[in-house]
Design an enzyme around this catalytic site. Structure first.
Site, PDB file in Angstrom:
ATOM      1  N   GLY A 161       0.736  -2.650  -1.557  1.00  0.00           N
ATOM      2  CA  GLY A 161       1.277  -2.687  -2.906  1.00  0.00           C
ATOM      3  C   GLY A 161       0.851  -1.540  -3.773  1.00  0.00           C
ATOM      4  O   GLY A 161       1.128  -1.531  -4.959  1.00  0.00           O
ATOM      5  N   CYS A 162       0.150  -0.555  -3.219  1.00  0.00           N
ATOM      6  CA  CYS A 162      -0.404   0.515  -4.038  1.00  0.00           C
ATOM      7  C   CYS A 162       0.231   1.834  -3.671  1.00  0.00           C
ATOM      8  O   CYS A 162       0.310   2.176  -2.496  1.00  0.00           O
ATOM      9  CB  CYS A 162      -1.918   0.579  -3.854  1.00  0.00           C
ATOM     10  SG  CYS A 162      -2.687   1.926  -4.777  1.00  0.00           S
ATOM     11  N   GLY A 163       0.637   2.596  -4.663  1.00  0.00           N
ATOM     12  CA  GLY A 163       1.213   3.894  -4.376  1.00  0.00           C
ATOM     13  C   GLY A 163       0.374   5.043  -4.852  1.00  0.00           C
ATOM     14  O   GLY A 163       0.795   6.186  -4.800  1.00  0.00           O
TER      15      GLY A 163
END
Length: 321
Positions: A161-163
């Site tokens: 979920g992390c960019g």
């Protein structure tokens, strides 16, 4: 571009997930490698490239109703999620939690949107190899590109979920180059056709109801590629890699994502050179700011009966919608 290879546990070279001659709609496949952990029994009747490593498994569950005191015992399909270590020139760069399918596409798309490469031909080869706790995605770059990459100091530990993992200061936030020329006009009827088309092509989500999808459609709304993943960024990277590998021009179509539209997705689309992004959910404020700056047509809250145009309204043709 060099042929991509997958290497199994015996060192045998196997064909990649998709060929470079692919030029038609690609239905998502339950292919690739998955977590070595025992997540459940293999799903019967679902094709896998490697039956030891599916992208979806069957898991036991107990359903407890708020209204009924009797629990229900059963099974359901859940997607696999494995750590994939992306390595360039023998040097680890990022570990991303990924659905283990279309990994060659993922390698190309991730490399493009992260700025490691400028074009697919900067990659000389890709090898997918098993590790004790996941997979290694070893990417061989051309000598000039590898030298430039190694001079660029950055390390990432990825999550689904992390960019922005690995960014150590705000100056390092990804910023795509300002595009040239005018973004293409697009018919509202084409957007609707693509939205209906992507619904039919999400095979893994139909099975598990737990993954994101990204799709590429021609300007007439014909869906050409669909890629799925537990991570929305990964799904888009897989899509961009698939489109780039067959030489599709970025201005010849548009991207659709079945997730919220954060600014990283806008940046990835812009890094590829596409100028239109359609999202099932609404954009964040920063995503809209970046779309305006990069002049990307941004469409959100896309439903069967309506869409919300946040930027680029003048390029939407409503005739015949």
């Amino acid at each position: 571009m060099a042929a991509f290879e997958r290497v199994d546990r015996r060192g045998t070279v196997m064909p990649g997930d998709h060929t470079e001659s692919e030029d038609s709609t690609v239905k998502p496949q339950f292919s690739g490698l998955s977590s070595p952990a025992d997540q459940g029994h293999l799903l019967q009747g679902v094709p896998h490239d490697d039956p030891r490593n599916p992208t979806a498994v069957e898991a036991s569950m107990t359903v407890i109703s708020f209204e009924d005191s009797d629990p229900f015992h059963g099974t359901r399909a859940i997607p696999s999620e494995v750590p994939v270590n992306l390595i360039y020139g023998g040097v680890p760069f990022a570990v991303m939690m990924t659905t283990p399918s279309d990994l060659e596409d993922f390698a190309v798309g991730f490399s493009l949107t992260e700025g490691v490469i400028q074009e697919p031909d900067d990659i000389r080869g890709i090898r997918i190899e098993p590790e004790e706790k996941g997979l290694r995605l070893s990417i061989e770059l051309t000598s000039n590109r590898l030298h430039e990459h190694l001079a660029r100091k950055r390390a990432m530990m990825g999550r689904t979920g992390c960019g922005l993992c690995g960014i150590d200061d705000l100056k390092s936030l990804p910023q795509a180059r300002q595009p040239k020329g005018r973004a293409p006009d697009i018919a509202l009827s084409a957007i609707r056709a693509a939205l209906l088309g992507i619904e039919r092509e999400q095979a893994l989500n139909e099975l598990t109801h737990a993954v994101h999808a990204a799709a590429w459609a021609d300007l007439d709304g014909t869906v050409r590629f669909v890629r799925e993943d537990v991570g929305r960024h990964n799904a888009l990277d897989k899509l961009i890699g698939a489109v780039a590998r067959v030489g599709t021009r970025p201005e010849s179509g548009f991207a659709i994502v079945t997730s919220r539209c954060s600014f990283e997705l806008v940046e990835k689309v812009a890094a590829f050179g596409a100028r239109t992004l359609v999202a099932i959910s609404a954009p964040t404020a920063l995503a809209l700011e970046r779309a305006r700056l990069l002049d990307i047509t941004l469409i959100g809250i896309a439903r069967r009966d309506s869409v919300a145009v946040f930027h680029g309204l003048e390029r939407i043709d409503t005739r015949g919608a």
